[in-house]
Write an enzyme that holds these catalytic residues in place. Sequence first.
Site, mmCIF file in Angstrom:
data_model
loop_
_atom_site.group_PDB
_atom_site.id
_atom_site.type_symbol
_atom_site.label_atom_id
_atom_site.label_comp_id
_atom_site.label_asym_id
_atom_site.label_seq_id
_atom_site.Cartn_x
_atom_site.Cartn_y
_atom_site.Cartn_z
ATOM 1 N N CYS A 12 0.827 -1.211 0.000
ATOM 2 C CA CYS A 12 0.000 0.000 0.000
ATOM 3 C C CYS A 12 0.860 1.259 0.000
ATOM 4 O O CYS A 12 1.969 1.274 0.497
ATOM 5 C CB CYS A 12 -0.954 0.071 1.188
ATOM 6 S SG CYS A 12 -1.939 -1.390 1.427
ATOM 7 N N ARG B 139 3.274 0.327 -5.236
ATOM 8 C CA ARG B 139 3.118 -0.303 -3.929
ATOM 9 C C ARG B 139 1.846 -1.148 -3.841
ATOM 10 O O ARG B 139 1.641 -1.873 -2.872
ATOM 11 C CB ARG B 139 3.046 0.761 -2.841
ATOM 12 C CG ARG B 139 4.356 1.433 -2.662
ATOM 13 C CD ARG B 139 4.263 2.544 -1.667
ATOM 14 N NE ARG B 139 5.587 2.823 -1.204
ATOM 15 C CZ ARG B 139 6.118 2.346 -0.101
ATOM 16 N NH1 ARG B 139 5.409 1.598 0.698
ATOM 17 N NH2 ARG B 139 7.356 2.617 0.220
ATOM 18 N N TRP C 169 -2.821 -2.767 -1.562
ATOM 19 C CA TRP C 169 -2.480 -4.158 -1.861
ATOM 20 C C TRP C 169 -3.138 -4.950 -0.740
ATOM 21 O O TRP C 169 -2.718 -4.876 0.415
ATOM 22 C CB TRP C 169 -0.963 -4.343 -1.871
ATOM 23 C CG TRP C 169 -0.546 -5.731 -2.241
ATOM 24 C CD1 TRP C 169 -0.372 -6.219 -3.499
ATOM 25 C CD2 TRP C 169 -0.248 -6.820 -1.350
ATOM 26 N NE1 TRP C 169 0.008 -7.539 -3.449
ATOM 27 C CE2 TRP C 169 0.084 -7.930 -2.137
ATOM 28 C CE3 TRP C 169 -0.242 -6.967 0.032
ATOM 29 C CZ2 TRP C 169 0.429 -9.160 -1.605
ATOM 30 C CZ3 TRP C 169 0.099 -8.196 0.574
ATOM 31 C CH2 TRP C 169 0.432 -9.271 -0.233
ATOM 32 N N ASN D 197 -0.861 1.594 5.793
ATOM 33 C CA ASN D 197 -0.018 0.596 5.135
ATOM 34 C C ASN D 197 0.552 -0.289 6.225
ATOM 35 O O ASN D 197 1.202 0.210 7.140
ATOM 36 C CB ASN D 197 1.116 1.299 4.366
ATOM 37 C CG ASN D 197 2.153 0.305 3.862
ATOM 38 O OD1 ASN D 197 1.836 -0.860 3.621
ATOM 39 N ND2 ASN D 197 3.384 0.767 3.710
ATOM 40 N N GLY D 198 0.295 -1.586 6.143
ATOM 41 C CA GLY D 198 0.803 -2.495 7.175
ATOM 42 C C GLY D 198 -0.261 -3.510 7.539
ATOM 43 O O GLY D 198 -1.243 -3.686 6.809
ATOM 44 N N GLU E 38 15.610 -17.865 -11.046
ATOM 45 C CA GLU E 38 15.158 -16.526 -11.444
ATOM 46 C C GLU E 38 14.295 -16.607 -12.711
ATOM 47 O O GLU E 38 13.267 -15.933 -12.817
ATOM 48 C CB GLU E 38 16.392 -15.623 -11.640
ATOM 49 C CG GLU E 38 16.129 -14.222 -12.150
ATOM 50 C CD GLU E 38 15.205 -13.381 -11.266
ATOM 51 O OE1 GLU E 38 14.868 -13.798 -10.151
ATOM 52 O OE2 GLU E 38 14.800 -12.294 -11.730
ATOM 53 N N LYS F 178 10.405 -15.398 -12.966
ATOM 54 C CA LYS F 178 9.925 -14.401 -13.942
ATOM 55 C C LYS F 178 8.731 -14.942 -14.702
ATOM 56 O O LYS F 178 7.752 -14.241 -14.913
ATOM 57 C CB LYS F 178 11.028 -14.032 -14.947
ATOM 58 C CG LYS F 178 12.147 -13.167 -14.462
ATOM 59 C CD LYS F 178 11.800 -11.733 -14.184
ATOM 60 C CE LYS F 178 11.524 -11.542 -12.728
ATOM 61 N NZ LYS F 178 12.603 -11.098 -11.915
ATOM 62 N N GLU G 31 5.593 -15.214 -12.412
ATOM 63 C CA GLU G 31 5.161 -13.887 -11.970
ATOM 64 C C GLU G 31 4.407 -13.127 -13.073
ATOM 65 O O GLU G 31 3.435 -12.431 -12.799
ATOM 66 C CB GLU G 31 6.446 -13.148 -11.571
ATOM 67 C CG GLU G 31 6.319 -11.719 -11.188
ATOM 68 C CD GLU G 31 7.644 -11.147 -10.680
ATOM 69 O OE1 GLU G 31 8.717 -11.595 -11.112
ATOM 70 O OE2 GLU G 31 7.592 -10.230 -9.849
ATOM 71 N N HIS H 96 15.601 -37.083 -8.026
ATOM 72 C CA HIS H 96 15.201 -37.299 -6.630
ATOM 73 C C HIS H 96 13.746 -36.916 -6.396
ATOM 74 O O HIS H 96 13.344 -36.692 -5.260
ATOM 75 C CB HIS H 96 16.141 -36.532 -5.700
ATOM 76 C CG HIS H 96 17.569 -36.960 -5.870
ATOM 77 N ND1 HIS H 96 18.023 -38.183 -5.437
ATOM 78 C CD2 HIS H 96 18.618 -36.358 -6.479
ATOM 79 C CE1 HIS H 96 19.304 -38.308 -5.762
ATOM 80 N NE2 HIS H 96 19.687 -37.215 -6.403
ATOM 81 N N LYS I 295 5.377 -3.701 -6.332
ATOM 82 C CA LYS I 295 6.814 -3.508 -6.519
ATOM 83 C C LYS I 295 7.552 -3.481 -5.194
ATOM 84 O O LYS I 295 8.691 -3.899 -5.091
ATOM 85 C CB LYS I 295 7.035 -2.198 -7.296
ATOM 86 C CG LYS I 295 8.471 -1.919 -7.679
ATOM 87 C CD LYS I 295 8.935 -2.829 -8.785
ATOM 88 C CE LYS I 295 10.382 -2.646 -9.149
ATOM 89 N NZ LYS I 295 10.934 -3.872 -9.770
HETATM 90 C C1 AGP Z 1 10.939 -9.863 -8.675
HETATM 91 O O1 AGP Z 1 10.605 -9.933 -9.998
HETATM 92 C C2 AGP Z 1 9.873 -9.697 -7.720
HETATM 93 N N1 AGP Z 1 8.971 -8.684 -8.062
HETATM 94 C C3 AGP Z 1 10.201 -9.834 -6.250
HETATM 95 O O2 AGP Z 1 10.612 -11.134 -6.059
HETATM 96 C C4 AGP Z 1 11.227 -8.877 -5.608
HETATM 97 O O3 AGP Z 1 12.502 -9.124 -6.089
HETATM 98 C C5 AGP Z 1 11.157 -9.056 -4.079
HETATM 99 O O4 AGP Z 1 9.889 -8.699 -3.645
HETATM 100 C C6 AGP Z 1 12.206 -8.268 -3.330
HETATM 101 O O5 AGP Z 1 12.068 -6.910 -3.529
HETATM 102 P P1 AGP Z 1 13.233 -5.919 -3.150
HETATM 103 O O6 AGP Z 1 14.386 -6.219 -4.058
HETATM 104 O O7 AGP Z 1 12.668 -4.562 -3.380
HETATM 105 O O8 AGP Z 1 13.581 -6.173 -1.718
#
Ligand code: AGP
Length: 606
Positions: A2, A27, A74, A98-99, A478, A482, A485, A501, A601
């Site tokens: 948020c 946010r 959020w 926010n929280g 990674e 991606k 996500e 395994h 983000k």
């Molecule tokens: C990455 O594509 C993500 N959006 C997410 O995993 C991100 O890297 C993670 O939330 C950590 O964020 P930060 O680097 O701002 O701490």
Amino acid sequence: MCGIIGINSYKPVSVSIINSLKKLEYRGYDSAGIATLSSGLINEVKSEGRVDKLEKNSLVQGMEGTIGIGHVRWATHGLPNSVNAHPHSSQNVSVVHNGIIENSTLLKKLLVSKGHKFKSQTDTEVIVHLITEHLKTYDIVSSIQKTLKSLHGSFALGIIFKDQPDLIVGARRGSPLAVGYGPNENYLGSDSYALKSMTNKITYLDDGEFCIIKKDYVEFFNEEGIKINKKVLELSSDEEKYDKGDYKHFMAKEIEEQPITLKNGIKEYIDNSNNDVNIYNFPWKVNEISSISLIGCGTAYHSCLMAKYWFEQLTSLDVNVDIASEFRYRKNRFKKETLYIFVSQSGETADTYAALDLCKKNGMKTCAVVNVIESSIARDSEFVLPIHCGTEIGVASTKAFLNQILILYILCLKLGLLRKDIKKDVFTQKLKDLNNLPKLAEQTLLIDNKIQTVSNTFNKAKGSMFLGRGFSYPIALEGALKLKELSYIHAEGYPAGEMKHGPLALIEEGMPVVVLAPRDSYYKKTISNMQEVIARGAKVLLITNKSKDEVVSENIWETLEVESTNEDLLPFLLTIPLQKLAYYSALKKGFDIDKPRNLAKSVTVE
Ligand code: AGP
């Protein structure tokens, strides 16, 4: 997560609040809302979805009032709809939050028994009613102080009062909050970025503090309600321009920018005239550090894992890697000679911040690898290594990942040299190779058409796997992150050697599997693992690097070749096609690439 904003001015505030909310959308973007005070009444407008939708609401367009608060959400408690959107208001008080309030259920019961009526499913609404209840007996400062005392959990709050036409209260515990100072108006915001178009004079609230924002001055209080003085920081007044240029999405732009952002990172840290790495004011002697603990979340955690492979390979340091949300609650054995490194693009991730806080409370050495240098993690770490990749807007981290691993690699080289684990001539050669990396990244970015074609197969599949060994394993994780996500396709990253395994059972005819097999020390082993999945019907997309030797294997579905460099640097190049694969999959599915569903983000809740 948020985002919150508050403006107390002599002029109408609704347009500025909406503009700031647009900046805060990284946010959260489930819903948005605004409340202003006018003619002695709290006017509240909220809507599900993006700020654009709120802005178009006719009630916002005519909104009056020179004092107001706004919010982008959020969702944590309750569906992302207009009822649960913030602000939440009683007749007297309106709150943005926010929280997470962890004891909201208990507090709600208590308040309901006193006759308070709740409209939403949120935890936030208890704050509104607690303040309303306290105001029956106490003044504003005592009501706020008593309310904050009874809340468990984390919060950044913006509060306006029906009977107080010149007052916004801000309060912080856990979630970040900044106060800004303008000419004849003052502000409250989740971060300086939201306030930057209005001011570069900022004060950050510390945990437990609250403030009263008037049009002409701001007062700060500690947890006990005692007035305190706070420093005003003057931030750089340059406002970066954030436009997509000719790109359809910020993510596409950020992927393509990587040769430049790598170059910038290299320029900041590599001293080519002296063949050295410049890390100024490093606060510790090299013999004071015998181990490194790297901590982050999501992509930043993958950067930590990548760094572990380099540190172990190139230095004699012991290396530990942790996901911040695990680290913060584990029984850690803190060691004085460990350097704790916190990796975070935003510098605001709640779990990473909590891990940092824990290390600080235990007297540990702390270093932040961040993109946002004004962030909480940067401010509260003993030492900061900025990654210099410029603002990253796309929720999926791309250029920040490459620059995080770049800076961690550079740190690894420097510590390795100082500890005499890396010989000077090897160090010099590695710097030379590093200088060439942006060029290789540029060439690797040219692989495009084939990625677009293969993305069709991923889009049709039930799921997919990303396999790699050694240096390629963090990149496999990674790549899978991606894809899931952005395209909402199930994707698992796995160490190629682990397949037999258990996960091999998932492989069935036609399942797309990405195998990262660059010509490094793990190459032959990975190729064998690749055969094992091909034999079980997988459609393998092999990603390797250019070489004069052909890949000796049959039945590979498709092959992509990145440029060649030394094996330390291949992970940078392998990342690029994986970012593009995720991008094109999501593009073809028509998903919102820069704002994937359910994400934000900056993850400021735990
Ligand atoms: C990455 O594509 C993500 N959006 C997410 O995993 C991100 O890297 C993670 O939330 C950590 O964020 P930060 O680097 O701002 O701490």
